[in-house]
Design a protein around this motif. Sequence first.
Motif: not given
Length: 53
Positions: A5-8, A11-15
């Motif tokens: 969940v943290m990786w998601l 990865v998705a939150g940055g862009p």
Amino acid sequence: MFESVMWLIVVAGGPLLLIILMAYVLVTRRRPGPAERKERDRATDRLYRQDRR
């Protein structure tokens, strides 16, 4: 499970954050009006005339 969940989020939150920030800058960017452009051009001409002397 928590790591995925943290990786998601990373990865998705940055862009997503970058897209939101770029959209905000494009929407709030202020363009000079006609009177401001004329004044800017007059000031530029005045500076160039002073430089030629």
